[in-house]
Each structure stands twice: as C-alpha cells, then as structure tokens.
Enzyme design. Structure first.
Site: not given
Ligand code: FAD
Length: 383
Positions: A340, A363
């Site tokens: 807990g 990333e």
């Molecule tokens: P989406 O691409 O919309 O994905 C949603 C879901 O669908 C995920 O589960 C994904 O795995 C799945 N999915 C998508 N395409 C496929 C596929 N072809 N096949 C199977 N599954 C799939 N970005 C920057 O540029 N610079 C930064 O400094 C940076 N810092 C960040 C810090 C934080 C705290 C966070 C949360 C994010 C940051 N990001 C940054 C962005 C991050 O890299 C993205 O959130 C990430 O690449 C996922 O993109 P999305 O959130 O649009 O999810």
C-alpha cells in the site's frame, strides 16, 4: 564487446552517481509535485560536462564515447527522468545533430552554448496530427529571398518552453512524405514563435513539455541544418542515437526500482520477519534484477556499435523497446513490493511507474519499434 569499464568510464559513472545522489534524488519528489525541476540544474549539468559528453572538445564538449554517455544518462535517470530528458534532448538530439550536419558557423554559434548549459535545445518533429507517421508533417517553410517563412505547429516538445533553439522540421518541397522535409535551427525568441507548456502529464512532471505555434516565423536561409530535402534523414539519424539514451534512462529507472525495492523489503516486517525473506517477494526482486541486467547489456551494445562504427539502428530499436517495457515492469514490481505504501507519493515507486510509462511512447512507440525490427528481419515494411 568488452564489458569492463575503462578507468575514465568508471570515473564518469562515479561522478554522475555522486551528482545524482546529492543534487537530484533528494529533490525529485518535490520537483514532481511542483511540476518543474529547478532550472539551476541546467548550469550544473553543463559545468560537469554532461551536456557535451560526446561533442568534440573544440566546441566545448568532452569528446567522450557513447558508453560514457549511457552511464551518465542511466545515473541521471536513476535520480529523476525529468532531468535525464533535458540531457537526452539537448545533447542527444540537438547538439549531436548540429555536430553531424551543421556548417562551421552553425557549430560555432550553438555548440559552445549548448555544451556549457548556457543554452538548451529542443527537437520539434511531432505535430498534433502526426506522431508515429512523422513523414506526413505539415509545418511549411516557404522560401522568400534569403529567408524562409515557417508556419505550423508542434506538439509534445521536451524542453519546449526552456529551449533557446528549436531543431525544427518543416516541409520545403512539394513532394509528399519524407522527401519534402528540411531541418532548421530556429531561435526560440524568433518573432511569431509562441510556446505553451502542457500541464497534467502522468509522469515527467518536472520537465517542460510544450506545444509550439509558428506564425510566419522568418529565419535566414543559413538556418537550414543539412541539405534541403534531407530533414527526415537528420531526424532519423538523431532518433537512432536518441533511442539509446531513452534506453539508458529506462535502465536508470529500473535500477532505481531495484535499489528502492531491495531496501524496503529488508526493513519492512510482516508475519514477524522482513518480507525480503519471502519467496514471492524474492521473485519480484529477481524479476527486476534480470530486467535491469538485460536492458543494460542491450543498451551498452548500442554504444559499443556506435563507438566502433558499426551499424546500430536495429540494435537501438531493440534496446529501446526492451528497456522501456522493462522499466514499466520493474516499476510495477517495485510498487508491489512496497504494498500500500507504493501507492502514495511519500515513497518513490509511484513516481517511477509514472515516469517509466512514457518510455514506451516517445522516440517511437513500442509498436513502431517492433515494426522496425520486423522490417530488418524480413526486408518487408509493415508500415
Ligand atoms: P500515434 O502515432 O497516434 O499512435 C497512437 C497508437 O497507435 C500507439 O499505440 C502507436 O503505437 C499505434 N500505432 C501508430 N501507427 C501504428 C502502426 N503503423 N502499426 C501499429 N501501431 C501503430 N516529439 C518530438 O518531436 N519532440 C519531443 O521532444 C517529444 N517529447 C515528448 C515528450 C512526451 C512527454 C511525450 C508524451 C511525447 C513526446 N514527443 C516528442 C512525441 C512522441 O514522440 C509521440 O507522442 C510518439 O511518436 C507517438 O505519436 P502519437 O502520440 O501521435 O501517437
């Protein structure tokens, strides 16, 4: 691959461990609650050389190897993932890209400031509508004489409100997909660039994550980093190395879980004896320890490949995928050991779990890394 650290690597690890224990760990819970790490930490990271570890000495860096970078990243991540992320982005994504792709003027302008901690960088790839599918980004840079005029928006940008320079990716050509993208070094105080901090994150609460809006931001043509139309290569090269740093940070979280859970199990008594003597508790601890070792070795292999000039992209995906998922498992197991008390924020397990969770998202999500590894194995793209 030699698994024994050199004298220099051991020394830099000890330095980072001592710094983390004195300057980071004692403040991590308070920074998490305040939703901001103390900005003074940036100067301290710079003074120790942590913001320029792998950058050449003539630009203010330490000229160190990538294993040393992993060791430091792991230690910082053990103390607070929010601090670790500052280094991973400013050094690992931005300064490293400038060192690889920059003109001499760009290197002179930015690297000494980035390596010393006088300036921070952020990496602007993700947009509200494009995350995993970054090649479809829509931010545009239109040529106008000796300048480019950039309009668009960026989402989830680590260091976003703290950064002095944005490594920004924008579409310069009419071609769809990755071919039309170029990279730019945009000063964060450029007119037309506004930044809004994103609050309410599950973890990494101490870190400044921001949305960027660019409304006709004008930069000189000389602000382009690398050749026109090669911006996606700049981004992917940065991320291939950057993923090693996320993996190392994940190892740091997992190591913190191990240390906290072992210590707690040794002092918490139930049924008249420390819980450390219970087989099922030892199973939780053993599972964490195996994950720590496996994740660390996969991460070190990436550093070894980079330092020996071998291909490393698939190794980097493998390490990032494994270490990120391992950090979440380890934090979940550590929380279980705390019972807990793991569920309240006086103890570290809850924050470790919240901070670990993003590792499987940024990333490249875990799914994207599985597709990258699958493509390397089969030669067939499933994107
Ligand atoms: P989406 O691409 O919309 O994905 C949603 C879901 O669908 C995920 O589960 C994904 O795995 C799945 N999915 C998508 N395409 C496929 C596929 N072809 N096949 C199977 N599954 C799939 N970005 C920057 O540029 N610079 C930064 O400094 C940076 N810092 C960040 C810090 C934080 C705290 C966070 C949360 C994010 C940051 N990001 C940054 C962005 C991050 O890299 C993205 O959130 C990430 O690449 C996922 O993109 P999305 O959130 O649009 O999810």
């Amino acid at each position: 691959m030699n698994l024994e650290l050199s004298a220099e690597q051991s020394a830099v690890k000890a330095l980072a461990r001592d710094f983390t224990d004195r300057e980071i760990t004692p403040h991590a819970a308070a920074w998490d609650r305040a939703e901001s790490v103390d900005r003074g930490i940036v100067k301290k990271l710079g003074a120790l050389g942590f913001l320029g570890l792998t950058i050449e000495e003539r630009y203010g860096g330490c000229g160190g190897d990538h294993l040393a970078y992993c060791l430091v990243t792991e230690e910082l991540g053990r103390g607070d993932s929010s601090v670790r992320g500052i280094v991973s982005v400013s050094l690992g994504l931005v300064a490293t890209s400038i060192a690889r792709w920059g003109s001499e003027e760009q290197k002179q302008e930015w690297l000494p400031r980035l390596t010393s901690g006088q300036a921070l960088g952020c990496f602007g790839l993700t947009e509200p509508g494009t995350g995993s599918d970054a090649a479809r980004l829509t931010t545009r840079a239109e040529r106008d004489g000796d300048t480019y005029v950039i309009t668009g928006s960026k989402m989830f940008i680590t260091n976003g409100t703290w950064a002095d320079v944005v490594l920004l990716f924008a579409r310069t050509g009419g071609e769809p997909g990755h071919r039309g993208i170029s990279a730019f070094l945009v000063p964060a105080d450029a007119p037309g660039l506004t930044r809004r901090e994103i609050h309410g994150k599950l973890g990494l609460r101490g870190q400044a994550t921001a949305e960027l809006a660019l409304d006709a931001v004008r930069v000189p043509a000389a602000a382009m980093l690398g050749p026109e139309g090669k911006g996606f290569s700049v981004a992917m090269a940065a991320l291939a190395k950057g993923r090693m740093s996320v993996a190392a940070g994940s190892v740091g979280i997992a190591q913190a879980c191990l240390e906290a859970a072992v210590a707690y199990a040794g002092q918490r008594e139930q049924f008249g004896a420390p819980i450390a003597g219970r087989q099922l508790v030892q199973e939780l601890l053993a599972d964490i320890a195996v994950d720590v070792d496996a994740a660390r070795l996969l991460t070190w292999r990436v550093a070894d490949h980079i330092d020996r000039g071998l291909p490393f992209a698939t190794e980097s995906s493998t390490a990032k995928l494994y270490a990120a998922e391992a950090a979440v498992r380890c934090a979940n197991n550590a929380l279980q050991v705390f019972g807990g008390y793991g569920y309240i924020d006086e103890y570290p397990a809850g924050k470790l779990l919240r901070d670990a969770r993003v590792m499987t998202l940024y990333e490249g999500t875990s799914q994207i890394h599985k597709l990258l590894i699958g493509r390397a194995l089969t030669g067939v793209s499933a994107f």
